[in-house]
Design a protein around this motif. Structure first.
Motif, PDB file in Angstrom:
ATOM      1  N   TYR A 180       0.838  -1.201   0.000  1.00  0.00           N
ATOM      2  CA  TYR A 180       0.000   0.000   0.000  1.00  0.00           C
ATOM      3  C   TYR A 180       0.876   1.255   0.000  1.00  0.00           C
ATOM      4  CZ  TYR A 180      -3.735  -3.222   1.229  1.00  0.00           C
ATOM      5  OH  TYR A 180      -4.629  -4.268   1.238  1.00  0.00           O
ATOM      6  N   ASN A 183       2.483   1.542  -3.438  1.00  0.00           N
ATOM      7  CA  ASN A 183       1.497   1.970  -4.422  1.00  0.00           C
ATOM      8  C   ASN A 183       1.204   3.470  -4.287  1.00  0.00           C
ATOM      9  OD1 ASN A 183      -0.359   1.748  -6.480  1.00  0.00           O
ATOM     10  ND2 ASN A 183      -2.030   1.095  -5.156  1.00  0.00           N
ATOM     11  N   ALA A 184       0.986   3.916  -3.045  1.00  0.00           N
ATOM     12  CA  ALA A 184       0.691   5.336  -2.827  1.00  0.00           C
ATOM     13  C   ALA A 184       1.861   6.209  -3.259  1.00  0.00           C
ATOM     14  CB  ALA A 184       0.362   5.580  -1.354  1.00  0.00           C
ATOM     15  N   ARG A 185       3.079   5.779  -2.953  1.00  0.00           N
ATOM     16  CA  ARG A 185       4.250   6.575  -3.340  1.00  0.00           C
ATOM     17  C   ARG A 185       4.372   6.656  -4.853  1.00  0.00           C
ATOM     18  NH1 ARG A 185       9.353   4.242  -0.996  1.00  0.00           N
ATOM     19  NH2 ARG A 185      10.336   6.108  -1.825  1.00  0.00           N
ATOM     20  N   ALA A 189       2.046  10.222  -3.801  1.00  0.00           N
ATOM     21  CA  ALA A 189       1.705  10.720  -2.471  1.00  0.00           C
ATOM     22  C   ALA A 189       2.942  11.265  -1.758  1.00  0.00           C
ATOM     23  CB  ALA A 189       1.081   9.602  -1.642  1.00  0.00           C
ATOM     24  N   THR A 193       0.768  13.073   3.044  1.00  0.00           N
ATOM     25  CA  THR A 193      -0.432  12.450   2.472  1.00  0.00           C
ATOM     26  C   THR A 193      -0.434  10.954   2.758  1.00  0.00           C
ATOM     27  OG1 THR A 193      -0.272  14.048   0.682  1.00  0.00           O
ATOM     28  CG2 THR A 193      -1.791  12.233   0.360  1.00  0.00           C
ATOM     29  N   LEU A 194       0.739  10.345   2.637  1.00  0.00           N
ATOM     30  CA  LEU A 194       0.892   8.920   2.903  1.00  0.00           C
ATOM     31  C   LEU A 194       0.436   8.583   4.325  1.00  0.00           C
ATOM     32  CD1 LEU A 194       2.189   6.504   1.344  1.00  0.00           C
ATOM     33  CD2 LEU A 194       4.211   6.893   2.718  1.00  0.00           C
ATOM     34  N   THR A 197      -3.562   9.353   4.541  1.00  0.00           N
ATOM     35  CA  THR A 197      -4.517   8.589   3.736  1.00  0.00           C
ATOM     36  C   THR A 197      -4.218   7.096   3.690  1.00  0.00           C
ATOM     37  OG1 THR A 197      -3.250   8.977   1.728  1.00  0.00           O
ATOM     38  CG2 THR A 197      -4.989  10.549   2.225  1.00  0.00           C
ATOM     39  N   ILE A 198      -3.009   6.684   4.047  1.00  0.00           N
ATOM     40  CA  ILE A 198      -2.672   5.262   3.981  1.00  0.00           C
ATOM     41  C   ILE A 198      -2.417   4.695   5.374  1.00  0.00           C
ATOM     42  CG2 ILE A 198      -1.135   3.531   2.974  1.00  0.00           C
ATOM     43  CD1 ILE A 198      -2.789   5.126   0.910  1.00  0.00           C
ATOM     44  N   ALA A 202      -4.985   2.319   7.520  1.00  0.00           N
ATOM     45  CA  ALA A 202      -4.488   0.938   7.510  1.00  0.00           C
ATOM     46  C   ALA A 202      -4.283   0.403   8.921  1.00  0.00           C
ATOM     47  CB  ALA A 202      -3.186   0.844   6.712  1.00  0.00           C
TER      48      ALA A 202
ATOM     49  N   LEU B  63      11.272   2.450  -6.344  1.00  0.00           N
ATOM     50  CA  LEU B  63      11.004   1.854  -5.037  1.00  0.00           C
ATOM     51  C   LEU B  63      12.256   1.199  -4.473  1.00  0.00           C
ATOM     52  CD1 LEU B  63       7.533   0.310  -5.903  1.00  0.00           C
ATOM     53  CD2 LEU B  63       7.972   2.352  -4.539  1.00  0.00           C
ATOM     54  N   PRO B  81      10.162   7.342  -6.337  1.00  0.00           N
ATOM     55  CA  PRO B  81       9.022   7.152  -7.227  1.00  0.00           C
ATOM     56  C   PRO B  81       8.538   8.491  -7.785  1.00  0.00           C
ATOM     57  CG  PRO B  81       8.589   6.292  -5.017  1.00  0.00           C
ATOM     58  CD  PRO B  81       9.813   7.130  -4.924  1.00  0.00           C
ATOM     59  N   MET B  87       2.748   2.219 -11.516  1.00  0.00           N
ATOM     60  CA  MET B  87       3.101   0.818 -11.250  1.00  0.00           C
ATOM     61  C   MET B  87       1.842  -0.008 -10.981  1.00  0.00           C
ATOM     62  SD  MET B  87       6.147  -0.934 -10.172  1.00  0.00           S
ATOM     63  CE  MET B  87       6.431  -2.525  -9.421  1.00  0.00           C
ATOM     64  N   PHE B  89       1.022  -3.685  -9.469  1.00  0.00           N
ATOM     65  CA  PHE B  89       1.751  -4.694  -8.705  1.00  0.00           C
ATOM     66  C   PHE B  89       1.184  -6.090  -8.931  1.00  0.00           C
ATOM     67  CE2 PHE B  89       2.319  -0.660  -6.689  1.00  0.00           C
ATOM     68  CZ  PHE B  89       3.607  -0.674  -6.208  1.00  0.00           C
ATOM     69  N   SER B  93      -3.061  -4.242  -4.718  1.00  0.00           N
ATOM     70  CA  SER B  93      -2.545  -3.001  -4.151  1.00  0.00           C
ATOM     71  C   SER B  93      -3.647  -1.968  -3.980  1.00  0.00           C
ATOM     72  CB  SER B  93      -1.472  -2.439  -5.085  1.00  0.00           C
ATOM     73  OG  SER B  93      -2.034  -2.200  -6.355  1.00  0.00           O
ATOM     74  N   PHE B  95      -6.403   0.114  -2.335  1.00  0.00           N
ATOM     75  CA  PHE B  95      -6.578   0.445  -0.919  1.00  0.00           C
ATOM     76  C   PHE B  95      -7.969   0.011  -0.452  1.00  0.00           C
ATOM     77  CE2 PHE B  95      -3.948   4.091  -2.608  1.00  0.00           C
ATOM     78  CZ  PHE B  95      -2.745   3.487  -2.287  1.00  0.00           C
ATOM     79  N   TRP B  97      -9.645   0.655   2.144  1.00  0.00           N
ATOM     80  CA  TRP B  97     -10.448   1.601   2.918  1.00  0.00           C
ATOM     81  C   TRP B  97     -11.019   2.731   2.060  1.00  0.00           C
ATOM     82  CZ3 TRP B  97      -5.400   0.312   3.825  1.00  0.00           C
ATOM     83  CH2 TRP B  97      -4.451   1.176   3.307  1.00  0.00           C
ATOM     84  N   MET B  98     -10.776   2.654   0.755  1.00  0.00           N
ATOM     85  CA  MET B  98     -11.363   3.657  -0.131  1.00  0.00           C
ATOM     86  C   MET B  98     -12.295   2.949  -1.098  1.00  0.00           C
ATOM     87  SD  MET B  98      -8.112   5.901  -1.273  1.00  0.00           S
ATOM     88  CE  MET B  98      -6.841   6.313  -0.083  1.00  0.00           C
ATOM     89  N   TYR B 106      -7.049   8.516  -6.577  1.00  0.00           N
ATOM     90  CA  TYR B 106      -6.037   8.792  -5.549  1.00  0.00           C
ATOM     91  C   TYR B 106      -4.856   9.624  -6.051  1.00  0.00           C
ATOM     92  CZ  TYR B 106      -2.919   8.175  -1.635  1.00  0.00           C
ATOM     93  OH  TYR B 106      -2.081   8.427  -0.573  1.00  0.00           O
ATOM     94  N   CYS B 110      -3.687  13.422  -4.988  1.00  0.00           N
ATOM     95  CA  CYS B 110      -2.357  13.751  -4.465  1.00  0.00           C
ATOM     96  C   CYS B 110      -1.787  14.980  -5.172  1.00  0.00           C
ATOM     97  CB  CYS B 110      -1.394  12.574  -4.650  1.00  0.00           C
ATOM     98  SG  CYS B 110      -1.707  11.213  -3.535  1.00  0.00           S
TER      99      CYS B 110
END
Lengths: 285, 275
Positions: A180, A183-185, A189, A193-194, A197-198, A202, B63, B81, B87, B89, B93, B95, B97-98, B106, B110
């Motif tokens: 996660y 992916n966000a990076r 993000a 923000t990371l 929101t993550i 989480a 990464l 990144p 990317m 995966f 991947s 999320f 919770w969204m 997303y 950002c």
């Protein structure tokens, strides 16, 4: 079928509860020893909801047109009710503010530890050290430093809760799946923000048990703080009642505590279940 | 950006990556790899597991850092990144919770794209991957194939010029895999040949590489051992895989994977054959 199971389980719970109440009543009739004349060791329900409740008037300071017993007034139900309410508010208020302050601080420091190598060095070791201090041993110190009415109690509760939330946060952040974060990076993000929101969402499923754990510790902490020198609150009533061997009053306050803690667990459980609508059902229970 | 920089979209120059194993021994996962990938190329990285293809992809994604050497994208050396490199995966991947649409938005969020605009973009790509009807669903309510569609919509919505896919369809069943391959190709080709994004696609499936790629890079023990052009016309069908050229490439790939006897000894490609 599932709903009928839930229904049946609820009835079983109610039956157990009523049976326990009945056993208590039977015990009070069989074992009639008294701690002192007029003070039964085991007070039956008919005593608890009349004499014992009325005796709560003793702890009313006066106000709202209801005079205090200490000023010569007779015991009355309004005075008893006001006494219970005002001392409950003191205790619950200390707990709530301590919970908010301690929870926020624990969360913040817990996140700080995983923010960067520097913040880890800065916070991790001292906070791990602070965690090992025995909670109740710190009560006199907190009271001497911060007083016995409000600040001392609140800070003590915050401390007790903060160390648990801190440890829980550090552990939960460590278990956030790397994918996660990667992916966000890669979606662009920033670190802030990371975190928002993550990392925060989480860790929430894992934090739920930490929050419930810290709530239990919070109730113990606020009671412990009130035992040892507070001038108000439910813990203060228990200490006061103990000095005169008023066993029924102690039992009455203990019952009140059970009611309050049950409600607080239920409320937080419901609230966090709502925030976990995204999670699989197994994580919401 | 001038066209010369554009045509050399990804430049990988003498990249090495070493890992320390638990027993203290150093392992070279990627060993002196150099390759240039042109803009709009669909490149598949193929090789047996542990050959370093995923490690290389993660370094292009930013990464992982190379132990040695450098990687430039669109003429600029990368560090960390960046949203120009999206990317997808191998594992899920998305999320949890969204809601689905918030996942797709997303990357745009950002960057501070206004809410109405990013919702429109996200809806467009959700429609394209065939998930317009579940935009408000939670990811837990979706199947593995649908989650992959969400992940693809997310990187395309984010407007990345380079797409990095790490065995994205490896865990899916045959039918779903083929559906998603055509979803990916359709999106890749959406603006015509001139607007194609650059794709690095890691796979261990030889047929998948043959039906998707313009070019196949073969890895073995951290080395780039072959660089094959796939010139068959698009769109490709099952029959395309039976063309003589394709069958020849397939034999080469199978030989590299150790499934067929080699015609000649293994040679290491230096500095990228196509540059």
């Amino acid at each position: 079928m599932i709903t009928s199971h839930v229904h049946r389980d609820r009835w079983i719970s109610v039956a157990v509860f009523l049976t326990l109440a009945a056993i208590w009543q039977v015990l009070s009739m069989v074992y009639t020893a008294e701690a002192q004349p007029g003070e039964p060791m085991i007070a039956g329900w008919q005593v608890l909801f009349t004499n014992t409740f009325l005796a709560m008037s003793d702890y009313w300071q006066g106000g709202f047109g209801v005079p205090a017993v200490a000023d010569g007034a007779a015991r009355s139900y309004p005075a008893a009710f006001l006494a219970v309410a005002s001392h409950s508010i003191d205790t619950i208020g200390r707990l709530a503010i301590g919970l908010a302050v301690g929870g926020a601080a624990g969360l913040l420091f817990g996140l700080a530890v995983s923010w960067s190598r520097w913040t880890r060095r800065l916070f991790d070791w001292p906070l791990q050290f602070l965690r090992t201090l025995p909670l109740l041993a710190m009560v006199p110190l907190f009271q001497l430093w911060f007083g016995t009415y409000f600040l001392g109690e609140v800070l003590f509760v915050a401390y007790g809760i903060g160390v648990i939330v801190f440890a829980g946060t550090v552990n939960a952040v460590r278990n956030v799946p790397q994918i996660y974060i990667d992916n966000a990076r890669s979606l662009g993000a920033s670190r802030w923000t990371l975190c928002r929101t993550i990392v925060l969402p989480a860790i929430f499923p894992a934090m739920r048990s930490t929050i419930l754990l810290s709530l239990g510790a919070g109730w113990s902490a606020v009671l412990g703080a009130e035992y040892l020198g507070a001038q108000s609150g439910l813990g203060y009533i228990i200490v006061y009642a103990q000095q005169f061997a008023y066993l029924d009053r102690m039992f009455f306050i203990a019952l009140l505590f059970i009611v309050y803690t049950s409600i607080s667990y239920w409320a937080i459980g419901r609230l966090s279940a709502r925030w976990l609508a995204w999670a699989p059902p197994s994580q919401r229970r | 950006m001038n066209s010369a920089a554009n045509s050399r979209m990804i430049e990988i120059v003498h990249v090495n990556r070493t890992f320390q194993r638990a027993d203290g021994q150093m392992v070279k996962a990627v060993d002196n790899v150099s390759v240039v990938i042109k803009e709009g190329e669909f490149v598949c990285l193929v090789g047996p597991s542990g050959c370093g293809k995923t490690t290389l992809l993660q370094m292009v994604a930013g990464l992982l850092e190379p132990s040695d050497g450098g990687i430039a994208v669109a003429g600029r050396e990368i560090s960390g990144p960046g949203r120009e490199r999206g990317m997808v995966f191998q594992k899920d991947s998305v999320f949890p919770w969204m809601r689905v649409i918030d996942n797709v938005e997303y990357g745009l969020k950002c960057r501070g794209v206004p809410a109405a605009q990013r919702r429109e973009i996200a809806r467009t790509y959700l429609e394209r991957v065939g998930l317009g009807h579940v935009e408000k669903a939670w990811p837990r309510e979706l199947s593995g194939g649908m989650l992959k569609r969400v992940a693809i919509a997310t990187v395309f919505a984010n407007g990345s010029r380079v797409l990095l896919l790490d065995e994205p369809f490896g865990a899916l069943d045959y039918v779903t895999r083929h559906q998603l391959q055509s979803v990916l190709l359709d999106l890749w080709d959406e603006g015509g040949a001139a607007a194609r994004r650059t794709v690095l696609f890691v796979t261990h499936d030889v047929d998948e590489a043959l039906s998707l790629a313009d070019r196949i890079l073969v890895f073995h023990s951290g080395h780039l051992v072959d660089d094959l052009a796939v010139t068959a016309e698009r769109p490709r069908s099952t029959d395309s895989l039976l063309l003589p050229d394709m069958v020849a490439i397939k034999h080469k790939l199978l030989a590299h994977l150790g499934l067929e006897k080699r015609a000649k000894p293994l040679a290491i490609v230096q500095d990228g054959a196509a540059s």
